[in-house]
Design an enzyme around this catalytic site. Structure first.
Site, PDB file in Angstrom:
ATOM      1  CE1 TYR A  74      -3.042   3.041   0.560  1.00  0.00           C
ATOM      2  CE2 TYR A  74      -3.419   2.326   2.813  1.00  0.00           C
ATOM      3  CZ  TYR A  74      -3.670   3.199   1.788  1.00  0.00           C
ATOM      4  OH  TYR A  74      -4.555   4.238   1.973  1.00  0.00           O
ATOM      5  CE  LYS A 112      -5.760   2.236  -1.381  1.00  0.00           C
ATOM      6  NZ  LYS A 112      -6.407   2.437  -0.063  1.00  0.00           N
TER       7      LYS A 112
END
Length: 304
Positions: free
Chosen positions: A135, A163
């Protein structure tokens, strides 16, 4: 290994009125997402207030939430701590109690250089057998994971997704060009970056989103990878329809607005933990009016 695709909802952490983790509420939220087509859940990510949870609370969440969701909806657990050693320890615990995968940030505040970031993620990946989603959220942790670092990390077999929450589509393009489907590319739903349509247009694989907490079916439809022009039209129409709601979700520090919205639907939420504030009455009224205008309360509201 599970490779996140479609709509992965960054689940809120519901609290009781006395500010304890609401485990019954967690189970109700899982049932809600199973019923409404969410592709996967992220727990103890940024929307789950991880910095405001104790390690013991995170472990208890993993113990109760992961077995309940097992076989019904995949769940990646956020296990980032302040150090690599602590992150490894919590990651192994999440694996032990049944996580389908892990969600990992750069440890906040320390702002390590790129080589140190690479070795941090590699160390955690080699300590577990679970799939890992990286992330990249510089606004939260203070450092960007550069495209070159992501591309190197994609060579590690159990790092399966990235992400991105950055205002730089060029970085997404560089990653996709280099890794293709070896690493599934997801993006956030923050309208200030407006990454959803560019990510899908580049061949990306979906979103890790906040709004799916309240519009799960719409985010699932919006986030499906594009295979035809009908897919393009669907995502574009849904994005523009719900753009005002996405903007409202980020009108104050995440997860304050989305927890308020979840509560307005009659689902378990509670308030965000201090020092995060409550959403003020005027914005709460505007949010409720928008939920009514878009038909969200009529579709998903459960009362009480």
């Amino acid at each position: 290994m599970i490779r996140p695709t479609g709509s992965w909802v960054a689940l809120i952490t519901p609290f009781t009125e006395d500010d304890q983790v609401d485990f019954d509420g967690f189970r109700r939220l899982i049932d809600f997402h199973v019923a409404h087509g969410t592709d996967g859940l992220l727990i103890c990510g940024s929307t789950g207030e991880p910095s405001l949870l104790t390690t013991e609370e995170k472990q208890a969440i993993f113990e109760q939430v992961l077995p309940y969701a097992r076989g019904r909806i995949p769940v990646f657990a956020g296990t980032t701590c302040g150090s690599t050693a602590e992150t490894v320890e919590l990651s192994r615990y999440a694996q032990q109690v049944g996580a389908d995968g892990l969600l990992l940030l750069v440890p906040p505040y320390s702002r390590p250089p790129q080589e140190a970031i690479y070795h941090h993620f590699r160390t955690v990946a080699e300590a577990v057998e679970l799939p890992i989603a990286i992330y990249n959220n510089p606004s939260r942790v203070g450092v960007n994971i550069e495209a070159e670092t992501i591309i190197r990390l994609a060579e590690i077999p159990n790092i399966v997704a990235d992400k991105e929450a950055i205002p730089n589509v060029a970085q997404l393009a560089a990653i996709m060009r280099a890794v293709g489907d070896r690493l599934h590319l997801l993006c956030c739903d923050y309208p200030g970056y407006s990454l959803i349509l560019p990510t899908l247009a580049l061949g990306g694989h979906g979103t890790a989103n906040v709004a799916g907490n309240i519009i799960p079916e719409e985010m699932a439809a919006m986030s499906r990878p594009w295979r035809s022009f009908e897919d393009v039209q669907r995502s574009r129409e849904l994005y523009f329809r719900y753009l005002p709601l996405l903007s409202m979700m980020y009108s104050l520090t995440n997860p304050v607005p989305v927890k308020t919205a979840v509560g307005l639907l009659g689902l378990p939420a509670g308030q965000a933990r201090r020092p995060l504030p409550d959403l003020d009455p005027e914005k709460t009224h505007q949010l409720e009016a928008l939920l009514d205008e878009l038909g969200v309360k009529k579709k998903y509201g459960v009362g009480g």
